[in-house]
Design an enzyme around this catalytic site. Structure first.
Site, PDB file in Angstrom:
ATOM      1  N   ASP A   1      -1.180  -0.025   7.137  1.00  0.00           N
ATOM      2  CA  ASP A   1      -2.618  -0.236   6.902  1.00  0.00           C
ATOM      3  C   ASP A   1      -3.479   0.331   8.035  1.00  0.00           C
ATOM      4  O   ASP A   1      -4.706   0.303   7.949  1.00  0.00           O
ATOM      5  CB  ASP A   1      -2.924  -1.725   6.673  1.00  0.00           C
ATOM      6  N   HIS A   2      -2.832   0.874   9.082  1.00  0.00           N
ATOM      7  CA  HIS A   2      -3.595   1.451  10.197  1.00  0.00           C
ATOM      8  C   HIS A   2      -3.397   2.958  10.341  1.00  0.00           C
ATOM      9  O   HIS A   2      -4.097   3.593  11.118  1.00  0.00           O
ATOM     10  CB  HIS A   2      -3.219   0.760  11.513  1.00  0.00           C
TER      11      HIS A   2
HETATM   12 ZN   LIG Z   1      -2.970  -4.526  10.020  1.00  0.00          ZN
HETATM   13 ZN   LIG Z   2      -0.210  -4.746  11.880  1.00  0.00          ZN
END
Ligand SMILES: [Zn+2]
Ligand SMILES: [Zn+2]
Length: 306
Positions: free
Chosen positions: A63-64
């Site tokens: 998610d990054h």
């Molecule tokens: Zn995250």
């Molecule tokens: Zn994380």
């Protein structure tokens, strides 16, 4: 300095929130902190501009970082020539290199991947630096603090004229910290006409983390602290297990670090439609806290600005 929240969701995106990314614009330069999936469309949508010179990754959770391959490819299609530097946590360079070539070929512009250990400087500019600091998130991770140098003190023009300094180059010499000699032999020292140095601005981005002492030290005196606030009070027991923070914990840290404003981000998808209670819980502890929303822009003025 201007900060745009491009993605404010936790691990899973929702219709309202994209996965993590924050864009900081400073003196014509753009820095991207984390690049969740779909970040490039968020940049288009919110009109941040595409001209990014440095990417700072906090850790290698999808998610990054999953927005990186697509963004790199779009820059390639746009005939980007400028070099790109990607800064990342210790031990994560091979995985980031894999992301750079995920779609097959390497971009035609230069891409450099640098690991940065906590406590060291990821990027040293003329009058600012971006430092990495230690975070705690069950994987190799760092946070980043963009810290500007102190600025020159205010020049007291009236006082200078009273002392007989002629308007012109002697003014700037004094402002630069040098003494000047007047026609009658009098020497005027900078301390007589220049005030104390004025602090620069600080923006601190934690990425995913527990609220630790190291994070608190890094956040000390920040004008804007962007902190993990994945959970609300009712799910507080999940925070230590997953290496995250509650909004209240982020607020407690902000209060002891003496920050000016706190942006709560990385909101769990479980609060899908409504995350207002995270802000309320945080503000019980620290008044200047808000839940960041996708597309929201925040100006970061100098601490001594009117
Ligand atoms: Zn995250
Ligand atoms: Zn994380």
């Amino acid at each position: 300095m201007h900060v745009t929240f491009l993605g404010t969701s936790g691990a899973i995106p929702t219709t309202e929130r994209n996965t993590s990314s924050v864009l900081v614009r400073r003196e014509g330069e753009r820095f991207l902190f984390d690049v969740g999936e779909g970040t490039q469309r968020q940049m288009m949508r919110y009109g941040t501009g595409f001209d990014v010179s440095h990417v700072f990754l906090t850790h290698l959770h999808g998610d990054h970082v999953l927005g990186l391959p697509g963004l790199l490819q779009t820059w390639d299609f746009n005939d980007r020539e400028a070099a790109l530097a990607i800064h990342t946590a210790p031990g994560t360079k091979p995985a980031v290199e894999n992301l750079v070539t995920a779609a097959g070929t390497r971009p035609s512009y230069p891409v450099r991947v640098d690991e940065v250990s906590p406590g060291s400087v990821a990027l040293g500019g003329d009058d600012f630096e971006v430092r990495a600091f230690e975070t705690e998130h069950r994987t190799r991770s760092v946070g980043y603090a963009l810290v500007e140098d102190d600025r020159k003190g205010r020049f007291d023009r009236e006082r200078a004229e009273e002392l007989g300094v002629p308007v012109g180059p002697k003014f700037s010499k004094l402002h630069d910290g040098q003494s000047v000699e007047l026609d009658d032999g009098t020497v005027v020292d900078p301390e007589q006409v220049v005030g104390d140095p004025r602090p620069g601005r600080r923006v601190v981005y934690t990425g995913d983390t527990r609220p630790t002492d190291a994070v608190e030290r890094a956040a000390e005196g920040a004008d804007l602290l962007v902190h993990d606030a994945t959970f609300a009070d009712e799910d507080a027991e999940r925070a230590p297990r997953t290496g995250h923070s509650t909004a209240r914990e982020a607020a407690e840290l902000a209060a002891s670090a003496g920050v000016n404003r706190l942006a709560l981000t990385h909101v769990s998808s479980r609060y899908g439609g409504y995350a207002g209670h995270l802000g309320e819980q945080a503000r019980e502890v620290f008044e200047d806290a808000f839940v960041a929303e996708d597309g929201q822009g925040v100006d970061v003025p100098y601490p001594d600005a009117d």
